[in-house]
Structure formats: C-alpha cells, structure tokens
Design a protein around this motif. Structure first.
Motif, PDB file in Angstrom:
ATOM      1  N   ASP A  30      -9.725   8.768  -4.286  1.00  0.00           N
ATOM      2  CA  ASP A  30      -9.485   8.931  -5.722  1.00  0.00           C
ATOM      3  C   ASP A  30      -8.960   7.657  -6.365  1.00  0.00           C
ATOM      4  N   LEU A  31      -8.188   6.864  -5.606  1.00  0.00           N
ATOM      5  CA  LEU A  31      -7.738   5.584  -6.157  1.00  0.00           C
ATOM      6  C   LEU A  31      -8.927   4.697  -6.490  1.00  0.00           C
ATOM      7  N   MET A  32      -9.868   4.599  -5.573  1.00  0.00           N
ATOM      8  CA  MET A  32     -11.058   3.795  -5.856  1.00  0.00           C
ATOM      9  C   MET A  32     -11.867   4.409  -6.990  1.00  0.00           C
ATOM     10  N   ALA A  33     -11.892   5.741  -7.077  1.00  0.00           N
ATOM     11  CA  ALA A  33     -12.638   6.388  -8.155  1.00  0.00           C
ATOM     12  C   ALA A  33     -12.046   6.043  -9.524  1.00  0.00           C
ATOM     13  N   ASP A  54     -24.447  10.126 -17.697  1.00  0.00           N
ATOM     14  CA  ASP A  54     -25.260   9.029 -17.159  1.00  0.00           C
ATOM     15  C   ASP A  54     -25.047   8.844 -15.655  1.00  0.00           C
ATOM     16  N   VAL A  55     -23.799   8.904 -15.242  1.00  0.00           N
ATOM     17  CA  VAL A  55     -23.449   8.731 -13.823  1.00  0.00           C
ATOM     18  C   VAL A  55     -22.429   9.802 -13.445  1.00  0.00           C
ATOM     19  N   ALA A  56     -22.788  10.648 -12.510  1.00  0.00           N
ATOM     20  CA  ALA A  56     -21.855  11.649 -11.997  1.00  0.00           C
ATOM     21  C   ALA A  56     -21.003  11.020 -10.894  1.00  0.00           C
ATOM     22  N   VAL A  57     -19.729  11.414 -10.806  1.00  0.00           N
ATOM     23  CA  VAL A  57     -18.801  10.806  -9.849  1.00  0.00           C
ATOM     24  C   VAL A  57     -18.039  11.897  -9.108  1.00  0.00           C
ATOM     25  N   VAL A  58     -17.973  11.759  -7.780  1.00  0.00           N
ATOM     26  CA  VAL A  58     -17.137  12.623  -6.945  1.00  0.00           C
ATOM     27  C   VAL A  58     -16.208  11.729  -6.138  1.00  0.00           C
ATOM     28  N   GLY A  59     -14.911  12.059  -6.119  1.00  0.00           N
ATOM     29  CA  GLY A  59     -13.934  11.309  -5.350  1.00  0.00           C
ATOM     30  C   GLY A  59     -13.550  12.031  -4.064  1.00  0.00           C
ATOM     31  N   PHE A  60     -12.433  11.571  -3.485  1.00  0.00           N
ATOM     32  CA  PHE A  60     -11.960  12.173  -2.230  1.00  0.00           C
ATOM     33  C   PHE A  60     -10.450  11.964  -2.144  1.00  0.00           C
ATOM     34  N   ASP A  61      -9.711  13.044  -1.997  1.00  0.00           N
ATOM     35  CA  ASP A  61      -8.262  13.077  -1.733  1.00  0.00           C
ATOM     36  C   ASP A  61      -7.603  14.258  -2.425  1.00  0.00           C
ATOM     37  N   ASP A  62      -7.721  14.314  -3.780  1.00  0.00           N
ATOM     38  CA  ASP A  62      -7.111  15.403  -4.547  1.00  0.00           C
ATOM     39  C   ASP A  62      -5.599  15.405  -4.372  1.00  0.00           C
ATOM     40  N   LEU A  63      -4.970  14.262  -4.668  1.00  0.00           N
ATOM     41  CA  LEU A  63      -3.521  14.136  -4.544  1.00  0.00           C
ATOM     42  C   LEU A  63      -2.845  13.946  -5.897  1.00  0.00           C
ATOM     43  N   GLY A  64      -3.482  14.433  -6.951  1.00  0.00           N
ATOM     44  CA  GLY A  64      -2.876  14.366  -8.270  1.00  0.00           C
ATOM     45  C   GLY A  64      -3.506  13.357  -9.206  1.00  0.00           C
ATOM     46  N   GLY A  65      -4.089  12.303  -8.669  1.00  0.00           N
ATOM     47  CA  GLY A  65      -4.690  11.278  -9.514  1.00  0.00           C
ATOM     48  C   GLY A  65      -5.907  11.766 -10.269  1.00  0.00           C
ATOM     49  N   ALA A  66      -6.605  12.763  -9.703  1.00  0.00           N
ATOM     50  CA  ALA A  66      -7.818  13.267 -10.336  1.00  0.00           C
ATOM     51  C   ALA A  66      -7.538  13.839 -11.721  1.00  0.00           C
ATOM     52  N   GLU A  67      -6.327  14.334 -11.932  1.00  0.00           N
ATOM     53  CA  GLU A  67      -5.985  14.936 -13.220  1.00  0.00           C
ATOM     54  C   GLU A  67      -5.743  13.886 -14.300  1.00  0.00           C
ATOM     55  N   ARG A  79       0.826  -1.202   0.000  1.00  0.00           N
ATOM     56  CA  ARG A  79       0.000   0.000   0.000  1.00  0.00           C
ATOM     57  C   ARG A  79       0.865   1.259   0.000  1.00  0.00           C
ATOM     58  N   LEU A  80       2.006   1.211   0.695  1.00  0.00           N
ATOM     59  CA  LEU A  80       2.895   2.371   0.726  1.00  0.00           C
ATOM     60  C   LEU A  80       3.360   2.729  -0.681  1.00  0.00           C
ATOM     61  N   LEU A  81       3.605   1.725  -1.509  1.00  0.00           N
ATOM     62  CA  LEU A  81       4.124   1.954  -2.858  1.00  0.00           C
ATOM     63  C   LEU A  81       3.039   2.424  -3.815  1.00  0.00           C
ATOM     64  N   SER A  82       1.773   2.153  -3.509  1.00  0.00           N
ATOM     65  CA  SER A  82       0.710   2.450  -4.462  1.00  0.00           C
ATOM     66  C   SER A  82      -0.254   3.537  -4.010  1.00  0.00           C
ATOM     67  N   ASP A  83      -0.276   3.869  -2.732  1.00  0.00           N
ATOM     68  CA  ASP A  83      -1.256   4.819  -2.212  1.00  0.00           C
ATOM     69  C   ASP A  83      -0.621   6.202  -2.079  1.00  0.00           C
ATOM     70  N   PRO A  84      -1.082   7.188  -2.847  1.00  0.00           N
ATOM     71  CA  PRO A  84      -0.463   8.519  -2.788  1.00  0.00           C
ATOM     72  C   PRO A  84      -0.637   9.203  -1.443  1.00  0.00           C
ATOM     73  N   PHE A  85      -1.695   8.883  -0.702  1.00  0.00           N
ATOM     74  CA  PHE A  85      -1.876   9.493   0.619  1.00  0.00           C
ATOM     75  C   PHE A  85      -0.763   9.051   1.560  1.00  0.00           C
ATOM     76  N   LEU A  86      -0.481   7.749   1.617  1.00  0.00           N
ATOM     77  CA  LEU A  86       0.543   7.246   2.522  1.00  0.00           C
ATOM     78  C   LEU A  86       1.925   7.746   2.135  1.00  0.00           C
ATOM     79  N   SER A  87       2.228   7.743   0.843  1.00  0.00           N
ATOM     80  CA  SER A  87       3.542   8.216   0.419  1.00  0.00           C
ATOM     81  C   SER A  87       3.697   9.708   0.680  1.00  0.00           C
ATOM     82  N   ALA A  88       2.618  10.482   0.528  1.00  0.00           N
ATOM     83  CA  ALA A  88       2.687  11.918   0.806  1.00  0.00           C
ATOM     84  C   ALA A  88       2.895  12.176   2.293  1.00  0.00           C
ATOM     85  N   VAL A  89       2.272  11.375   3.150  1.00  0.00           N
ATOM     86  CA  VAL A  89       2.491  11.510   4.587  1.00  0.00           C
ATOM     87  C   VAL A  89       3.950  11.230   4.935  1.00  0.00           C
ATOM     88  N   LEU A  90       4.513  10.173   4.347  1.00  0.00           N
ATOM     89  CA  LEU A  90       5.910   9.825   4.607  1.00  0.00           C
ATOM     90  C   LEU A  90       6.835  10.976   4.228  1.00  0.00           C
TER      91      LEU A  90
END
Length: 336
Positions: free
Chosen positions: A255-258, A275-288, A80-91
């Motif tokens: 955002d990863l799940m999104a 057809d389906v509107a989507v809102v994520g959560f985090d905003d750590l770069g993946g949204a772009e 998870r540390l290698l793939s999750d931007p939240f955890l890596s940003a905290v580190l």
C-alpha cells in the motif's frame, strides 16, 4: 537530625531469613519451586511480597543460562521502521504478545554493508530466542541461524528449508486475488510493481499475479521491481507508464508503494479506476487515506505477530510448533 533511611535493596539472604528457610530453599522457590514444600514455597512468596524483593537477573542467568530477553530482528534500515506500517505493527504486536511474561524485547536493526552482524549478536548468547522479519536472501540470517540451538521464528517464508518454524501470509494467493479482480474488471494490459525480489513475499505475490494474468491469455511482461516505499512506488509507476502507455491496470505489492503510484497517475491525468485500476497489498490503514480509497489485499499482520510470538514462547518451553500460513482476502475500496 533523624538518621537517613536505608535504601539498600532486599537480598536473597533477607528473603530466606524472613521466610525462616535456608538460602538454597529460598533460591529454588524463587526460581520455579523445584524440590520445595508447599509450606516453604508459601513462606518465601510471602517474604518476597513483604520485602519487595526483585531477583538479580544477571545472577540468575549464570545458573539458568537464560538472559530473560528475546530479539526482534528487522533486516531493514532504521528509517524503514519509522515509515513502514507493517514493520511498526509487527513491533507493537510482538511486544503485546510478551505481556504477562518476564521477557524483555530487544530490537535489532540491520546496518547497510554489514551482513551477518545481527546473526553474530544472536549466536553470542545475548538473548534466549529471536523473531526475524523482513529478511532478505543475502543478509545471511537464514543460513547462519537455521539449524542452530537458539529458538528462532521467521515472519515470512524463508528461502532456507532448514528453518523449522515460520509464520506467513498466503502471498501466492494474495497475488492471485489482486490479478483476478483486475481481470474480472475487463482490464487487458495489467502491470505490477513488485516488492524487492530478494524476499520470498514479493516473489510469491508476483508468481500469483503472473499465474492469473497468463491464464487469462494476457501479457505478463509489464513488471517493475519496487522497494516497499512511497518513492519506490512512484518511480515504478513512472516506468510502467513510460514503457507501457496502454496500461489499464496495475497490482502494486504494498500500500505504501500504491500511494506513490496513485500520485503519479493523478499527475499524468490518468483517472483511477476509469483509466487505470489499482489494487494494493497490506490493508494497514493507508488505503483509507488515498484518493480514491485503495482496493487492497488484506495481510493479517496482527495474526502474524501474535502467531510468531506464541510460537517462540512454545519453542522456549521445549515445544515444536509447526509453521503456519494465514489466508489473504480482498478489502474493497474505490480504486478497482
């Protein structure tokens, strides 16, 4: 043949001799200057600089009972540390927050099936304090560290009210913000893919989403639990589409799940946001990187990491910093 130069490192005795002071005076000067005259302090500092002396941390720790290190505890597997931007940003943020100090950072990752291992390590005196992130209800970190002597700061609201200091995003309001956007867009069948419900952040985001949806007179049963991974978001989206074919909006709690949810919607021929509107959560770069760019709730991870580090440093100095919650806000994209 010339004699080989000595490679022996300078000792405390060498510093004392160079400065013209006693060994005990040199030691006190190096360890904070208690009961040392300004002249002796200056002489010792000059001697340290000339000789290139570095204190022996192991010896110092026997006197001060300090290790000179703190732990960042991530209650997640190493992948998870290698793939999750939240955890890596905290580190990265915690490491940067220690700049200008002599503290070393020790990273502790949990091991599946070994609850309490990290807590036992921390209680054994290997570090002076700890920052805990991504903790779960059953990993025993809260119950075994709360109320203990070791300074500890949690990133994320703990379940255990005995935990004295934590920093967190306003996840409850973040869930409200996401749901409010979808309701305002006229969506009538709004689902959500939550994070793991043994953590306070997903519980708060779910509660905020549910509060707004029910206040709008809409059903709140379209809920699937995810795991904060791309694969988990894809699996959750497949379940929602199968169970609720009339779904026209979804709040995805990371955002990863999104990213995974958007892939499933595209494969199913569901247009986003038509057809389906989507809102994520985090905003750590993946949204772009998503198509369309993701509308998401901003989580201030830089502030969280900096706030937790500052709070721990204050605790180590004998202070009592209060807990702090940082506001959430919407980052506009094209998915909602």
């Amino acid at each position: 043949m010339p004699e080989a130069a000595s490679t022996a490192l300078p000792t405390l005795d060498d510093v004392a001799r160079e400065a013209g002071v006693s060994r005990s005076t040199a030691s006190r000067a190096i360890n904070g200057g208690s009961r040392v005259s300004p002249a002796a302090m200056s002489a010792v500092e000059d001697a340290v600089a000339r000789l290139g002396y570095a204190p022996n941390r192991a010896a110092r720790s026997l006197v001060t009972r300090r290790t000179g290190s703190i732990a960042l505890v991530m209650s997640e597997p190493d992948r998870r540390l290698l793939s999750d931007p939240f955890l890596s940003a905290v580190l990265v943020g915690v490491n940067e927050g220690l700049a200008g100090t002599d503290l070393q950072l020790v990273l502790l990752l949990s091991r599946a099936g070994e609850p309490g291992r990290s807590a036992r390590y921390l209680r054994s005196g290997h570090v002076d304090g700890a920052i805990v992130v991504s903790h779960h209800r059953d990993d025993r970190l809260e119950t075994e560290l709360a109320g203990g002597a070791m300074p500890v700061v949690f990133i994320g609201r703990p379940f255990d009210e005995r935990v004295r200091t934590y920093v967190d995003a306003d996840n409850l309001e973040g869930g409200r913000i996401a749901a409010r956007r979808l309701v305002e867009r006229g969506r009538r069948r709004i689902g959500t893919i939550s994070g793991p419900l043994d953590m306070t952040a997903p519980l708060d985001r779910l509660a905020g989403w549910r509060e707004v949806v029910t206040a709008a007179g809409l059903p709140d049963d379209a809920v699937v639990e995810g795991d904060f991974t791309v694969a988990g978001g894809a699996a959750g989206m497949e379940l929602l589409l199968d169970r609720y074919p009339d779904l026209d909006a979804v709040f995805v709690a990371s955002d990863l799940m999104a990213e995974g949810a958007l892939r499933v919607l595209a494969a199913a021929g569901r247009r986003v946001p038509q057809d389906v509107a989507v809102v994520g959560f985090d905003d750590l770069g993946g949204a772009e990187r998503t198509t369309p760019p993701l509308t998401t709730v901003h989580q201030p991870v830089v502030d969280l990491a900096a706030g937790a580090t500052a709070a721990l440093l204050e605790l180590l100095d004998g202070g009592a910093p209060p807990s702090r919650t940082y506001p959430a806000r919407l980052t506009e994209g094209g998915s909602a």
